[in-house]
Design an enzyme around this catalytic site. Structure first.
Site, mmCIF file in Angstrom:
data_model
loop_
_atom_site.group_PDB
_atom_site.id
_atom_site.type_symbol
_atom_site.label_atom_id
_atom_site.label_comp_id
_atom_site.label_asym_id
_atom_site.label_seq_id
_atom_site.Cartn_x
_atom_site.Cartn_y
_atom_site.Cartn_z
ATOM 1 N N ASP A 124 -1.133 2.710 0.764
ATOM 2 C CA ASP A 124 -1.199 3.487 2.000
ATOM 3 C C ASP A 124 -2.624 3.594 2.534
ATOM 4 O O ASP A 124 -2.835 3.610 3.749
ATOM 5 C CB ASP A 124 -0.624 4.888 1.767
ATOM 6 C CG ASP A 124 0.886 4.866 1.562
ATOM 7 O OD1 ASP A 124 1.572 4.189 2.345
ATOM 8 O OD2 ASP A 124 1.380 5.513 0.627
ATOM 9 N N GLY A 125 -3.613 3.649 1.639
ATOM 10 C CA GLY A 125 -4.998 3.724 2.080
ATOM 11 C C GLY A 125 -5.432 2.470 2.816
ATOM 12 O O GLY A 125 -6.147 2.533 3.823
ATOM 13 N N VAL B 72 -3.386 0.402 4.429
ATOM 14 C CA VAL B 72 -2.674 0.428 5.710
ATOM 15 C C VAL B 72 -3.402 1.348 6.685
ATOM 16 O O VAL B 72 -3.563 1.026 7.863
ATOM 17 C CB VAL B 72 -1.211 0.875 5.520
ATOM 18 C CG1 VAL B 72 -0.505 1.014 6.867
ATOM 19 C CG2 VAL B 72 -0.457 -0.114 4.629
ATOM 20 N N GLU C 64 -6.625 2.062 6.682
ATOM 21 C CA GLU C 64 -7.850 1.375 7.104
ATOM 22 C C GLU C 64 -7.558 0.375 8.218
ATOM 23 O O GLU C 64 -8.305 0.277 9.193
ATOM 24 C CB GLU C 64 -8.481 0.644 5.922
ATOM 25 C CG GLU C 64 -9.180 1.541 4.913
ATOM 26 C CD GLU C 64 -9.857 0.719 3.825
ATOM 27 O OE1 GLU C 64 -9.626 -0.509 3.776
ATOM 28 O OE2 GLU C 64 -10.622 1.297 3.041
ATOM 29 N N THR D 193 -0.300 2.202 -5.458
ATOM 30 C CA THR D 193 0.360 3.121 -6.387
ATOM 31 C C THR D 193 1.490 3.834 -5.675
ATOM 32 O O THR D 193 2.609 3.935 -6.178
ATOM 33 C CB THR D 193 -0.655 4.156 -6.915
ATOM 34 O OG1 THR D 193 -1.755 3.465 -7.492
ATOM 35 C CG2 THR D 193 -0.022 5.062 -7.954
ATOM 36 N N LEU E 57 5.882 11.922 18.961
ATOM 37 C CA LEU E 57 5.789 13.270 18.409
ATOM 38 C C LEU E 57 5.453 13.245 16.929
ATOM 39 O O LEU E 57 5.837 12.324 16.211
ATOM 40 C CB LEU E 57 7.111 14.022 18.598
ATOM 41 C CG LEU E 57 7.575 14.264 20.036
ATOM 42 C CD1 LEU E 57 8.997 14.815 20.039
ATOM 43 C CD2 LEU E 57 6.630 15.208 20.768
ATOM 44 N N GLU F 226 -6.085 9.611 2.180
ATOM 45 C CA GLU F 226 -7.541 9.523 2.178
ATOM 46 C C GLU F 226 -8.137 10.902 2.456
ATOM 47 O O GLU F 226 -7.799 11.525 3.467
ATOM 48 C CB GLU F 226 -8.015 8.520 3.238
ATOM 49 C CG GLU F 226 -7.488 7.110 3.038
ATOM 50 C CD GLU F 226 -7.881 6.521 1.699
ATOM 51 O OE1 GLU F 226 -9.094 6.402 1.436
ATOM 52 O OE2 GLU F 226 -6.976 6.199 0.903
#
Length: 299
Positions: free
Chosen positions: A64-65, A67, A69, A92, A216, A270
């Site tokens: 996810d981090g 993505v 970035e 992870t 939203l 993050e």
């Protein structure tokens, strides 16, 4: 020949399954160009390089981090020149990919990245930062993929554990104000979740009805409560509404938070701290490659 630019998180670049999938895709006649990130400024540089090179679709491989970035870098590119984004989930926690039914198989995710259709989706600006999945504040900012399951259970609906966990770990509520369209909340907050998509914290469902293309955010605020009030809290978690006494749920295209002390926050996992933050949805600002069965778009 179709060309895509793959940007890999350096920690995952040596993954043999990923290397094999890329080689097989090249054997099929797809020009998969590989770049690798090692430092925080690599992603913006590599995204700009892809734009300069005329690349129309970027594939990021990571969690996810990574993505986050990529989305953060793309949002600063002129809209007409902004490449499409595809995801190979290798983190992870792959909460955004999981919620949107992006395959967890590397080969299948790469096939989707090459052959799938890109749809216009939202991202959310938080001051000068952005997120595509979820921003969690206060108590929620502490909930990550590595958090003990007893703590995460609260966000999955198992709120019976919350009082003991909050006491044991010494979480204290945060006092401040939150202004949204049509309303304002003043007082103490234990947890705030500002959701573009549905999952965070390693698979915990924070906003089961959130859509990533509706303009939203789904907002959930939990205020402090006493042990004897727990049944009411559980009821409100399971039946969220704007009128809850302890758990308030609503939707908004923007909100502002103002706290006397910096509020601990994470944006797609993050960390970020600020006393004042304005969240604002950027409607349909990214083109994201998604499977046909993605539940988080209005189709």
């Amino acid at each position: 020949m179709k060309t895509i630019r793959a940007i890999l998180n350096g920690k995952k670049a040596g993954n043999p399954e990923l290397r094999d999938a890329i080689m097989k895709m090249r054997d099929r006649g797809v020009d998969v160009q590989v770049r690798v990130t090692w430092e925080s400024q690599d992603m913006p540089r590599l995204v700009k390089e892809a734009v300069t090179d005329g690349i129309e679709r970027i594939v990021v491989a990571g969690g996810d981090g990574t993505v986050n970035e990529a989305a953060s870098a793309l949002i600063h590119i002129d809209h007409e020149s902004r490449p499409e984004l595809a995801i190979i989930p290798l983190g992870t926690a792959n909460d955004f990919a999981t919620a949107n039914h992006i395959p967890d198989s590397i080969a299948d995710a790469l096939t989707l990245a090459v052959e799938g259709q890109a749809l216009s989706v939202d991202c959310v600006k938080a001051n000068d930062r952005c997120f595509i999945n979820v921003a969690a504040a206060g108590f929620g900012a502490e909930v990550t993929a590595e958090t003990p399951v007893e703590l995460k259970n609260f966000l999955g609906g198992g709120a019976y554990t919350l009082t003991g966990v909050v006491k044991a770990l010494g979480f204290k509520p945060y006092d401040g104000s939150i202004t949204i369209e049509g309303g304002r909340y003043d007082g103490e907050m234990l947890l705030g979740a500002f959701c573009n998509s549905r999952l965070a914290g390693g698979g915990q469902q924070l906003a089961p009805n959130a859509m990533i293309d509706d303009g939203l955010m789904d907002l959930t605020l939990v205020r402090p409560f006493l042990p004897h009030e727990l049944p009411k809290v559980i009821e409100e978690i399971n039946n969220p509404s704007e009128k809850g006494e302890f758990v308030k749920h609503t939707r908004a295209s923007w909100l502002e938070i103002d706290f006397p002390n910096p509020l601990p926050l994470n944006l797609d996992g993050e960390p970020y701290h600020s006393r004042k933050i304005r969240f604002e949805v950027q409607p349909k600002s990214l083109k994201l490659v998604l499977p046909k069965d993605c539940p988080c778009v209005t189709h």
